[in-house]
Structures are given as C-alpha cells and as structure tokens.
Design a protein around this motif. Structure first.
Motif, short mmCIF file in Angstrom:
data_model
loop_
_atom_site.label_atom_id
_atom_site.label_comp_id
_atom_site.label_asym_id
_atom_site.label_seq_id
_atom_site.Cartn_x
_atom_site.Cartn_y
_atom_site.Cartn_z
N ILE A 45 2.42 0.27 -8.99
CA ILE A 45 2.48 0.12 -7.53
C ILE A 45 3.58 -0.89 -7.20
CG2 ILE A 45 1.26 -0.64 -5.47
CD1 ILE A 45 -1.31 0.32 -6.70
N THR A 47 4.93 -2.92 -4.11
CA THR A 47 4.61 -3.29 -2.73
C THR A 47 5.80 -3.88 -1.99
OG1 THR A 47 3.73 -5.36 -3.61
CG2 THR A 47 2.15 -3.62 -3.14
N SER A 232 1.24 -6.23 -8.57
CA SER A 232 0.00 -6.59 -7.88
C SER A 232 0.06 -6.09 -6.45
CB SER A 232 -0.17 -8.12 -7.90
OG SER A 232 -1.21 -8.52 -7.03
N ILE A 233 -1.10 -5.81 -5.88
CA ILE A 233 -1.13 -5.36 -4.49
C ILE A 233 -0.65 -6.45 -3.56
CG2 ILE A 233 -3.52 -6.10 -4.09
CD1 ILE A 233 -1.85 -2.90 -2.74
N ARG A 234 -0.77 -7.72 -4.01
CA ARG A 234 -0.24 -8.87 -3.25
C ARG A 234 0.75 -9.61 -4.15
NH1 ARG A 234 -5.06 -12.45 -1.68
NH2 ARG A 234 -3.39 -13.64 -0.68
N LEU A 273 -1.09 -7.08 3.52
CA LEU A 273 -1.58 -6.41 2.32
C LEU A 273 -3.05 -6.74 2.06
CD1 LEU A 273 1.52 -6.95 0.00
CD2 LEU A 273 0.79 -4.81 1.07
N SER A 277 -5.84 -3.91 2.07
CA SER A 277 -6.66 -3.65 0.88
C SER A 277 -8.14 -3.84 1.19
CB SER A 277 -6.23 -4.56 -0.27
OG SER A 277 -6.35 -5.93 0.10
N LEU A 332 3.60 1.49 -0.46
CA LEU A 332 2.50 1.30 0.48
C LEU A 332 2.24 2.52 1.34
CD1 LEU A 332 3.17 -2.36 1.66
CD2 LEU A 332 1.42 -1.55 0.09
#
Length: 894
Positions: A45, A47, A232-234, A273, A277, A332
C-alpha cells in the motif's frame, strides 16, 4: 459469441467440475495457496497522494520542480506551539525543536524559524520604523521601572514600586504601562495562582507590546521533515507519536500548559488517514454483519449464506492476486476496489443461489438443479459483468491515477468474482444440504405482497408514472446545473481533528496562513521584477523573497536603536536573576495600606474595582502565608514571585541583545535562512500571500488567475487544489461519456435491438440524473471522495437494467409476474447488500467518506426506483402489451 455457444461452454465446464469435485477442490486449494503467497510478497500500500492526479500535468511538473529545489519545505509537519504567554511559547518552541532535532530515528530535519543568533541580534531592524519608534517610546516610559526593579528583583521590590506608583504624584514615571491596566493583569495572574491554577505574567506584552505582531504573539512554529514509512497506512505515525512524547516532556511544573498542534500537509494527511481507517473499519464491521443478515433473510438458509460468503472471500483472494500482478501497489483510491467487490461481486452469488433455490422446487436432483442454474444464469451474468467492466474500464485512460487503477482492478475483479461464482459455488452447493419448501415464495411473503403491489402499480398506472418521471427528469436537469463542487481537501476532513482546527486557525490571519503561492525566479533581477509586478495585483497582499531579509531604512532604524541603548545605558547589559524573598509580608501590607489610603479618593468605577480586587488578592496571599507550614510557605512565595516576575529577566536580556544590531546585507543572512529562499541551482523563491480568504472558491480562483497571469509556472497548495479539481472533473466527464457510449454499443451488438438497449440505459441515466439532483437538495457538494460513487453506481445500474429487461421479455412471453421471480429478488437483495457495504460510511467522521456513503446510498435508492417502477412502466408503454395481473398464478421459469 452467441448465447448457445456460451451455454455449451458453461455446460461443459460445469460437467467437468461437478464430475470431478475432489480433483477440482485440490486444484482450487493449490491455486489459493500460491495466490496468497504471491500477494503477500508482491502487493503493498502506497499512501503517498502526491502523484494520484495527473502526474504529468504542468502543475504537477511545477510542483516537482519546487520540491526538487526546496525539498526541506516539502511534505513537512508544521508544529504550532501555543500558550497564553509569549515568553513561555518561545522557550517551549526552542526546547521542542532541540528535542526533535536530536531524534534522528524519526526526523530528517527540524527547522525553527527566527530562533537563531541572527534574529536575536538584528530582530529590531525588521520592525517598521513607526513600530520601532513606538517601542522606543514604551521603553522610555518603562526605564524608571526597569532601573528600580533591577536593583531589587523580588516581590518586595515589585510591591514597593506599585506602592510608590499609587501614592506618587507622577505615576507615569513609576510603571511601564497604564497603572489600571497593569493592576488588572496582576489581579488575573494572582487569582489563578492563589486558587491553584498555573499562571505567568508576560512582561514582553507589558514593556514591549509593539515588538511582536499580535496575530502571532503567542505562537511558535517548527517545520519538521519526518521519516516516512509508506508501507504503513499512516506513513508519519511514528514521527507524530515522537512529537507527542516530546511535547509532554517540555511541560514545566507550576507553569501554564503549552499546547503543541500538529498540522501542515503531512499532519492533515495523517489525521485523514486515521479517520479513514477508523471509519472504514467500523463501517466494514457494520457492513459484514448487515450483509450476513440480508443473506440469511434472502436465502432462509445458513448453508447458502456461508457458501456465498466463502465464495466472496475466495474471490477477494484472487482479486488481491491480480492487484499484486497488475499494479503492485494500492493507493488510497484504488484500495476501494475491495469495497466495490463486496457490493457488485456478491450480487452474482445471490442471483445464482436464489435461482438454484427455486430450481430445487422443480428438480429433485441437486446436480440437475445446479446445471439448470448454470445454464440459465450464466449468459445474463456474463453480459452484466461485461457491460459493468466496460463502465469501469472507461476510467483507465483518465489522468486521475487513483481512479484509473480503481477502474482496472474493479473491472477485472468482476470477471474474477463471476468466474469463482460459476465454478466454486456449484462445487460447494453439490455438498451442502439445502432444504426448500414446496412453494418457495412462501418463504418471502413480504416480497410476494410487495411484488403484487408493484405489478399492479406498473400495470394500471404506466402513463402517470411516465408523466411523473418526465417531470422529475426536467426538474433534475434544472437542479443538475446547480450541483456544487468542493475540491478543497480541508473540507473533506473531520473538522474536529487537531490538524484541521490548527490549519483553519492559521488561515484566519494572512500572516500565518499556509495557503500561499510560490514562484521560482531564475535570477535576482527576474525575482525583483516579479515582486514589483505582484505588488500591483489587487488580490495579493504582499510577496516575500530573499531580498526582503535585508531591512529597509537601516540607517534610521539603527539611530533609533542607539537612542534606546543610550536611554537604557545606565543598566547592566544583563538583567539580574530574581532574588529569593523569604519575607514579602511587609511589602504586601504596605501596598494594602496604600490602597486603603487612596481608594476613598477615587471616583472612577474602573479604578475602584481594580484596586479593590488587588486588595482582596493581596489579603488572600497573606492568609495563605499565615496558614502554610514553612516548606509549603517558601514554595508558595516562589510560585507567586515567578508568576509576577518570572519572565522579566528573559525579556530584558533579549532586549539588551537586540540593541547590538548592526547594518546587514544579503551576505549576512544565515545559510539556514538563505537555503529556503535561494536554491543550490540558483532559483529564487517568491512567496505570495493572498489578500482575501481562500476558503472562498471564487477568491481562490481569482487569486490564482491573477498570479498566473504574471507567472504561469506558479505552484503551491492553492494551485494543487484548484488544478486537481479541474483534472478530476475532466477525467470523470470523459470517462462517463466513454462508458455510456461503449456500454450502449456493446448492448446493441449483443441484443441487436435498439429498444432493449434504450430500456437498459434508461434506469442508468435517470438514476444518475436523479442522484446528482439529490446532492443539490441534500446540500452535498461533489468532492474527491464521493465522485468515486459514479463508476460504482454505473455498474450496479447496468446490471439491474439488463436483468430487468430480460425478465420483462420472459414475463410478456410466458405471462409471469416479474416481481415474483428469483431475478427480481436477487436484484432487490443485491441492492441491499451493496447499500449495506456503503451505508455505514455515511456516519464516518471523515467528511469525504461520509459524503461518499451518502451519495451511494441515495444512488442505490434511485437505481432501484428506476429499475423496479419506472422501467417496467415504460416497457409496458413501449411494448404496448398488457402484462398479466399479479393475481394470476402461473409457473415461474425464473
């Protein structure tokens, strides 16, 4: 390829699967194992949102050029340090900057503007000449006070000065500001301290109020370049957590709290984010539970429900494998293909299972029922998948990379889900037990009654329905021209998050607003010429470049600074530290006595109130001192002294340092400042500050247009917002037109019937029109998030249109109530599952996600209305044949 050929292929595949179930099962298990392993190793992923929209467009190239030359200011966190006391804000900012600068694990660079020896020494030169003269006048008034307090820097000395100020005939020469104003500030600080609250009196505001601008008096700024983890998503989560810990460590006991706001481009993205999430996770849990309940209601069978969910999960595994193979990284936007699969992919399984359930009432043998289901559902499901995929594939050529990849993944995933439905689901159904009552409609009495009512409605009121539809269409066309767009990312985010609150607070003042434009000039002459042109633009407040760091009128300003130094020359060049004061009671009592003496003489109500309040606070101090034990008493005295005089030594020492200013040139500007305005390649940065509020889209457009008329290569946040908005709108307009034309041509090629093609397209176009009109009525502007709803609704609308037209033909030829067919029930429950996949998003704190959930839910409502009410009514008028009354009980061929 004709329908007969498709059915033969499907029959052959079905026979092989059903004839060799264990072999097929082993092959599927092996493939799943390989796909899971491949996906885990190859899919990630990303972001980073910088390149999602038109990566090769001129505005993106200008942005990249800016980033390459001034990378230290790109993708940064902006920390806003804020307290009620400027001195405390400065010290906290300095300490926090030092702590973060020492953390090389989480940060690449930390920059504290104005916190360097250069500005400490030459800061007065950057004041306007009038402001500098005002400061000189204030210090002239304060000079006697400074002299007195420097000789006795403690509570007793301070209270004696106040006593003299109250009793002296020449009060203006005893205190630095208006006496009543000073007493009011002292009263507030003492009241807080005596009652257990932390408080600190600001002597910078008292002595040198003109030295700093009021807008930023209590704010400190730190630019932080964090180390990102884009897996990481963040990506900035670790850096932000480190900032939180550092912010806690700089809090000083017995002093007011310092608030550290985390905002800026990266801070806003991180909060977004986090909200996305959290909101998506909660909505997903809600959706899974709701989908499970809907499937149980539709099937009245736990085994069919579990078989459907297993098929859906298996389809997601293979869709993930395709994503790993085709795009490698999910962004995203493209990550939403998983949600679209739940909505559209599960519909195929619902159609299959409901048709299978009905076929069991006609075929006692399960295998015959499965084969019959395969042959009857496959052609229409393949057509649905093909037309829907075309609608999604139309977004691939667009310049909106996020949606382009979403179109590729979601479109292909439809075929993957359909393939799993037509292969794995029959295999599961062969082994799972399913009990079916003799009359399957008895298991859906509510739907049966609804079907009869809908059939009666469209049978007897076809013309009124058509008229009402026409009126609604005309009204919607009018409303569509009033559809609002809001592509300011700030308005999509949760307005309660820290980063958004801080960002909006900064935008209230043009001197602190991050919404500025930037021009890169190739040389000094061009930079100066551009600044002269910008000064003539009405929407520009001012521009800043490296040349503005050379103060104007230095000779006159240095003369004023020299006068200040001479005026304070009798004082030492370093203010003494505060002295311990073990017994301030006498000084307090004398001050109370002075108040008692002069209070009866006062006539001004404001002065009387201020003095009476001061007397009360002083008496409370005496009560506290008398009631406390020795250790506690000494501590209390120290706290009161720090409250009233704690900032004075630092303020005076900073003032003394600034009196050493000397004439400066560009060569004197420190490297850490210079490199932010002059790149290594020789480009000069010009920052342009707007005169008007850029929260207003018209103001933003005018500001950008005016500046671009002078410098077309202008860049920065407003440009990114504005140009991205235009690119997204163009991309979706282009994609929607391509999708509609392509779908129509495909339907014509397959059905070879203009009427059928128009009937399939009618609910799609009407639903889209009504949905856009509904956004006007609900006050929901189209934005970066909810515009993604359009391709998803396009797919669902095409599916339902094809199914309904197919059933309309069957109902006319076989005299069947279309609403009591398994297809109608599958469409109804399919729409419910799709709605449940998105309805939970409407309650997300993230405004963009919430608007997407709302628009999709509204869109599904209109799709079902157009499909179940308007399309049958129009079909009756078009075919001019009477549909049977729903009371007629005829065998259903599904």
């Amino acid at each position: 390829m004709s329908s007969n050929v498709v059915q033969k292929i499907i029959a052959s595949v079905g026979n092989r699967i059903l004839g060799n179930p264990f072999k097929t099962f082993l092959i599927i298990c092996l493939l799943v194992s390989l796909v899971v392993q491949y996906t885990a190793n190859n899919l990630s992923i990303n972001t980073d949102t910088a390149e999602l929209i038109a990566p090769d467009a001129p505005f993106q190239q200008n942005r990249r050029k800016f980033e390459q030359n001034f990378s230290q200011d790109m993708h940064t966190l902006l920390l806003v340090v804020e307290s009620d006391v400027p001195e405390l804000t400065k010290s906290a900012t300095k300490r926090l900057g030092r702590l973060l600068g020492a953390d090389k694990t989480n940060f690449d660079s930390v920059y504290v503007p104005n916190d360097n020896e250069y500005f400490h020494r030459n800061g007065l030169l950057y004041l306007d000449e009038d402001d500098l003269q005002t400061l000189s006048d204030s210090l002239s008034q304060a000079q006697p006070f400074i002299g007195r307090i420097s000789k006795e820097p403690n509570l007793t000395g301070f209270f004696s000065i106040l006593e003299e100020a109250l009793t002296s005939a020449n009060k203006d020469q005893s205190v630095p500001i208006d006496l009543t104003s000073l007493i009011d500030k002292i009263n507030v600080s003492l009241h807080k301290r005596i009652n257990g609250e932390d408080s600190l009196l600001s002597w910078e505001n008292l002595i040198a109020e003109q030295k700093i601008t009021k807008a930023s008096a209590n704010k400190g700024f730190i630019n932080v370049l964090p180390k990102f983890d884009y897996t990481s998503i963040r990506p900035a989560e670790n850096a932000i957590e480190a900032i939180r810990k550092a912010a806690e460590s700089i809090q000083e006991p017995n002093l007011p709290k310092v608030k550290v706001w985390v905002t800026g481009e990266v801070g806003l993205e991180d909060d977004e984010l986090l909200g996305m999430s959290t909101g998506t996770f909660n909505a997903s849990i809600f959706s899974v539970v709701l989908v499970f309940a809907i499937l149980l209601t539709a099937y009245r069978s736990l085994t069919l429900t579990l078989a459907t969910l297993f098929t859906l999960a298996l389809g997601m595994v293979f869709c993930g494998g395709f994503a790993a193979l085709s795009v490698k990284e999910l962004n995203l936007i493209s990550v939403a293909f998983a949600v679209s699969n739940i909505g559209l992919g599960v519909e195929y399984a619902i159609h299959f299972c409901l048709r299978y359930r009905d076929n069991l009432t006609h075929h006692i043998d399960k295998v015959r029922a499965i084969r019959s289901t395969l042959l009857s559902t496959s052609p229409s499901l393949l057509l649905c998948a093909g037309t829907t995929a075309i609608g999604l594939y139309a977004f691939i050529p667009t310049d909106y990379k996020g949606v382009s990849e979403l179109g590729l993944l979601a479109g292909t995933s439809l075929f993957i889900c359909l393939l799993i439905t037509l292969t794995v689901l029959p295999l599961l159904l062969k082994f799972v037990p399913v009990s079916v009552p003799a009359d399957s409609m008895n298991t859906h009495p509510a739907l049966a009654r609804l079907g009869e009512r809908l059939a009666n409605l469209t049978l007897h009121y076809a013309k009124p329905i058509a008229i009402v539809t026409g009126l609604l269409t005309l009204l919607s066309i009018v409303l569509v021209f009033r559809v609002e767009t809001d592509f300011n990312p700030l308005n999509l985010r949760d307005p309660k998050t820290e980063s958004v609150v801080a960002f909006k607070n900064l935008m209230k003042d043009k001197d602190t607003s991050p919404m500025t434009l930037t021009i890169l000039a190739p040389d000094a002459e061009k930079a100066k010429a551009l600044q002269q042109q910008l000064a003539k633009i009405d929407t520009v407040d001012k521009s800043i470049s490296l040349f503005d760091f050379v103060p104007e009128n230095q000779e006159d300003k240095l003369a004023i600074i020299e006068e200040i130094a001479l005026m304070l020359g009798a004082q030492p060049q370093r203010f003494p530290e505060l002295q311990p004061d073990p017994a301030p009671e006498n000084g307090i009592r004398k001050l109370i006595q002075a108040i008692d003496t002069i209070l009866p003489q006062k006539t001004n109500a404001k002065e009387i109130e201020s003095l009476a309040t001061l007397r009360k606070e002083l008496r409370d101090i005496l009560i506290e001192l008398d009631a406390r034990q020795i250790t506690s008493r000494d501590q209390f005295i120290e706290q009161v002294q720090i409250t009233l005089l704690g900032t004075l030594p630092k303020v005076m020492n900073e003032l003394y340092a600034s009196l050493n200013a000397s004439e400066v040139t560009l060569a004197d500007v420190p490297p850490d400042i210079r490199e932010r305005w002059l790149s290594k390649s020789g480009l000069y940065r010009i920052q342009i500050i707007p005169k008007y509020d850029l929260n207003n889209l018209d103001n933003m457009a005018k500001f950008i247009t005016d500046v671009q008329a002078v410098a077309p290569e202008t860049t920065d946040l407003p440009i990114m917002y504005w140009e991205s908005m235009k690119e997204v709108i163009n991309a979706f307009q282009e994609a929607i037109i391509i999708a509609l034309i392509t779908i129509a041509l495909l339907l014509m090629a397959i059905r070879r019937n203009v009427i059928d093609t128009l009937l399939v397209m009618t609910p799609l176009i009407l639903a889209g029109l009504f949905t856009m009109a509904s956004t006007v009525l609900t006050g929901t502007p189209i934005n970066f998030a909810n515009i993604i709803a359009l391709p998803l609704l396009l797919g669902l609308g095409v599916d339902n249109g094809i199914h309904m037209v197919e059933k309309l033909h069957h109902s006319l030829s076989e005299e069947q109530n279309i609403y009591q067919s398994s297809t109608a029930r599958a469409m109804f429950y399919g729409a419910l599952t799709t709605a449940s996949s998105f309805a939970g998003l409407a309650f997300s704190p993230h405004q963009g996600i919430a608007s997407m959930g709302l628009v999709i839910t509204i869109g599904i409502f209109w799709i079902m209305t157009c499909t179940f009410v308007i399309l049958p009514a129009l079909s009756k008028l078009v075919f001019r044949r009477r549909m049977p009354h729903p009371a007629v009980k005829l065998p259903e061929t599904a």
